[in-house]
Scaffold this active site. Sequence first.
Site, PDB file in Angstrom:
ATOM      1  N   SER B 141       0.820  -1.222   0.000  1.00 48.33           N
ATOM      2  CA  SER B 141       0.000   0.000   0.000  1.00 48.33           C
ATOM      3  C   SER B 141       0.851   1.267   0.000  1.00 48.33           C
ATOM      4  O   SER B 141       1.592   1.513  -0.937  1.00 48.33           O
ATOM      5  CB  SER B 141      -0.977  -0.016   1.177  1.00 48.33           C
ATOM      6  OG  SER B 141      -1.588  -1.290   1.277  1.00 48.33           O
ATOM      7  N   HIS B 164      -3.021  -1.905  -4.453  1.00 43.16           N
ATOM      8  CA  HIS B 164      -4.485  -2.030  -4.495  1.00 43.16           C
ATOM      9  C   HIS B 164      -5.106  -0.635  -4.397  1.00 43.16           C
ATOM     10  O   HIS B 164      -4.433   0.323  -4.007  1.00 43.16           O
ATOM     11  CB  HIS B 164      -4.975  -2.933  -3.348  1.00 43.16           C
ATOM     12  CG  HIS B 164      -4.723  -2.371  -1.986  1.00 43.16           C
ATOM     13  ND1 HIS B 164      -5.701  -1.751  -1.257  1.00 43.16           N
ATOM     14  CD2 HIS B 164      -3.594  -2.277  -1.243  1.00 43.16           C
ATOM     15  CE1 HIS B 164      -5.191  -1.333  -0.104  1.00 43.16           C
ATOM     16  NE2 HIS B 164      -3.905  -1.634  -0.081  1.00 43.16           N
TER      17      HIS B 164
END
Lengths: 73, 299
Positions: B141, B164
């Site tokens: 992330s 993501h």
Amino acid sequence: MHYSIFVDGLWLDEDTEEMAETMELDYNGVTMEIKVTDINAGEIVRVISSNPNDYLNTQYQPGTKIEFHPTFG
Amino acid sequence: MGKIITNQGMPQPKIPDGMPKINPNLPQKSPNKAGKVKNQMQALKQFGQNNMPPKVKSDIHTLTIVGQIEGHAVLSPKNKTTKYEHLIPQLVAIEQAKEIKGLLVILNTVGGDIEAGLAISEMLSSMSKPVVSLVLGGGHSIGVPIAAAADYSFIAETATMIVHPIRLTGMVIGVPQTYDYLDKMQERIIRFVASHSTIGQERFKELMFETGELVRDVGTVLVGDQAVKEGIINEVGGLGHAMQKLRTLINEQFPQEEQEDDCECSSEEIAEGNCGCYSSQAEFQPRQSVIEALEGDDD
């Protein structure tokens, strides 16, 4: 706002009753997190420093008991 | 004999039975050492301070970014966090300290606060000193832009990076503007990663919105060399590689003559080979001042 792979419920969990109280302390110029065991004593949880040698210092090893002089104000 | 005179008439505290009794007639093993220990103990009791151990010089500092990256919101103590209020001043100190030549950033993070993560990334990328990052375990992330922010990045063969889409947390208002806002936040990350690595914005978005990779989310898992192939990370390697690369970058930025020389031998001793500072003849490189002094002697 978070960008993390962690599931929301995990980090928003407010159930903290079992967690020991910790505080940050400046000890010889090194910031460390300590678990408070008494009004003037604690146990080192972790050292917060960018100097890798602070982690080699045996006096700062996690678990070491330290005494300090609490100041108020 | 045997009568104890106490200060101000206060009763002497009784020593409990279990306590070791000190015999004052016994010779002390090392009076200096014992005195030192006593002084240390006093210092520790009174001020919470202790004598410093001999300082070992290190011109490379390390930031370990582990667990969640904690920003504006304090996370529950159950989380292991790296806090931005620790990292930001540390980065300023590292940038400012003359004796620090390089920075190694070790990442093992699940991500965290966007603002904090981007602040750290921006600081790393704008540092004047060489920065090398190493992803171990996971750099997911918001860890992705932090890893990419370094001058050179490494990923361990077994480490993973999950790319993501960002998620909305907290209060979400069900209006179309919410999506625009989310998109804007995402855009900041995409742009940063694309401009600090060789991956393009489009490809990064593709990885972000990939389906069929993650069980409970949209996105991609990049394992070790996949992150290198995509261009987010420079090389697969471990701690040794990262250190070596950092040394190379430091030597490029701070050429040899500018580096500190701890040798205190006189120029005569060096010339006669009596200087023990250099372990072998191959390592012996006289400083410019020494060469000039020797040349001056010939005239």
